[in-house]
Design an enzyme around this catalytic site. Sequence first.
Site, mmCIF file in Angstrom:
data_model
loop_
_atom_site.group_PDB
_atom_site.id
_atom_site.type_symbol
_atom_site.label_atom_id
_atom_site.label_comp_id
_atom_site.label_asym_id
_atom_site.label_seq_id
_atom_site.Cartn_x
_atom_site.Cartn_y
_atom_site.Cartn_z
ATOM 1 N N CYS A 120 0.767 -1.326 -0.090
ATOM 2 C CA CYS A 120 0.063 0.013 0.149
ATOM 3 C C CYS A 120 0.918 1.241 0.095
ATOM 4 O O CYS A 120 2.282 1.103 0.077
ATOM 5 C CB CYS A 120 -0.894 0.003 1.128
ATOM 6 S SG CYS A 120 -2.314 1.164 1.145
ATOM 7 N N CYS A 130 -4.024 5.871 0.054
ATOM 8 C CA CYS A 130 -3.367 4.809 -0.389
ATOM 9 C C CYS A 130 -3.319 4.913 -1.967
ATOM 10 O O CYS A 130 -3.479 3.841 -2.560
ATOM 11 C CB CYS A 130 -4.613 3.594 -0.080
ATOM 12 S SG CYS A 130 -4.951 3.402 1.738
ATOM 13 N N LYS A 203 -12.463 -4.948 2.693
ATOM 14 C CA LYS A 203 -11.869 -4.077 3.651
ATOM 15 C C LYS A 203 -12.587 -2.956 4.296
ATOM 16 O O LYS A 203 -13.100 -1.979 3.277
ATOM 17 C CB LYS A 203 -10.540 -3.647 3.117
ATOM 18 C CG LYS A 203 -9.787 -2.603 4.356
ATOM 19 C CD LYS A 203 -8.427 -2.437 3.698
ATOM 20 C CE LYS A 203 -7.836 -1.362 4.651
ATOM 21 N NZ LYS A 203 -6.368 -1.014 4.173
ATOM 22 N N ARG A 213 -3.294 3.652 13.020
ATOM 23 C CA ARG A 213 -3.187 4.925 12.557
ATOM 24 C C ARG A 213 -1.831 5.709 13.096
ATOM 25 O O ARG A 213 -0.933 6.198 12.562
ATOM 26 C CB ARG A 213 -4.073 6.044 12.398
ATOM 27 C CG ARG A 213 -5.185 5.583 11.828
ATOM 28 C CD ARG A 213 -5.354 5.765 10.051
ATOM 29 N NE ARG A 213 -6.666 5.419 9.742
ATOM 30 C CZ ARG A 213 -6.681 4.103 9.009
ATOM 31 N NH1 ARG A 213 -5.776 3.443 8.666
ATOM 32 N NH2 ARG A 213 -7.893 4.032 8.379
ATOM 33 N N GLU A 241 -16.951 -7.652 -4.064
ATOM 34 C CA GLU A 241 -15.546 -7.345 -3.791
ATOM 35 C C GLU A 241 -14.836 -8.761 -4.061
ATOM 36 O O GLU A 241 -13.384 -8.686 -5.002
ATOM 37 C CB GLU A 241 -15.235 -6.543 -2.795
ATOM 38 C CG GLU A 241 -15.766 -5.095 -2.621
ATOM 39 C CD GLU A 241 -14.830 -4.313 -3.347
ATOM 40 O OE1 GLU A 241 -13.635 -4.638 -4.018
ATOM 41 O OE2 GLU A 241 -15.067 -3.169 -3.355
ATOM 42 N N LYS A 256 -11.548 -7.777 6.688
ATOM 43 C CA LYS A 256 -10.684 -6.698 7.598
ATOM 44 C C LYS A 256 -11.783 -5.773 7.975
ATOM 45 O O LYS A 256 -12.249 -4.988 6.804
ATOM 46 C CB LYS A 256 -9.571 -6.276 7.103
ATOM 47 C CG LYS A 256 -8.633 -5.243 7.820
ATOM 48 C CD LYS A 256 -7.413 -4.691 7.359
ATOM 49 C CE LYS A 256 -6.875 -3.709 8.246
ATOM 50 N NZ LYS A 256 -5.780 -3.050 7.615
#
Length: 335
Positions: A120, A130, A203, A213, A241, A256
């Site tokens: 990423c 991203c 995700k 973060r 997805e 996730k």
Amino acid sequence: MAFPTVRHRRLRRTAALRSMVRETAISADDFIMPIFVTYGEGVKNEIGSMPGVYHFSLDTLRGEVDEIVELGIKAVILFGIPESKDSLGTEAYAQDGIIQQATRRIKSWYPDLLVVADTCLCEFTDHGHCGMVHTFERDGHVHGDVLNDESLELLVRTAVAQAEAGADIIAPSNMMDGYVQAIREGLDAAGYDQIPIMAYSVKYASAFYGPFREAAQSAPQFGDRKTYQMDPANALEAIREAESDVLEGADMLMVKPALAYMDIIRTIKNEFDLPLVAYNVSGEYSMVKAGAANGWINEKAIVLELLTGLKRAGADIIITYHSKDAARWLREERS
């Protein structure tokens, strides 16, 4: 037949009986331990919101990897904090990027330890998104659009650089449309057709990522990630997805976060036959740690129960910051 002929408690009477009929088992083989690698020397700094998780510089990394291997954990996933950031995240795909350097060292120490590379740009961009961003001002505030197709080229370059460094698995976490196909084609063209892709297929734009973060120093500098990560309210979208990633060549699928999405884990497991990864994320970890530190919960019992729950829900592999503790506790239970 019913009670009193049928008595379900008969199979719960002793520990040996309960063990014999247990349906779900977890082991160190199921875990992937995240590692945060940074620049500098002598760095082993605990992350404030994630007790027991550290930033490691390259010269202190060996001790952490030694412990992981000794506990029987077979894989790590690397996240890198670069020396400098820019709008294109160039250190993500530099030959001497921090993840690439860490990968080379780990593979020289333990060739059989699986190194999963997080693919990423958010840790490497100065805007914290991203992918490439088109920014503009409106009403005195900075806004931006994440450019999907233009970002794919940078992600491919990152994946190839990570494979060249020795990464065993490429794990793209960016949620750009078409990212699996682009990376698969890029890896194949570079001669890495045997390197699997662990796709962050499902995700969510989750509040559970907060401590990460801080750990990855990757908070967006404007806006949020809701235009590319999924709405937590959606379940059918998860199937779409995942199906796209399967068709594009993913070798493993991921959901996730994990704990609030066990229904999604089971849905994806039922729909697709690829290995399924659950990411037990930072916020989930930190809540357990906070509860245990205050004496409100039994940390060992809670962790082993929640990891068993993820496995029961359908996860074949679990990325978790609890990996070392869980592996140690499971070993103690066997001895």
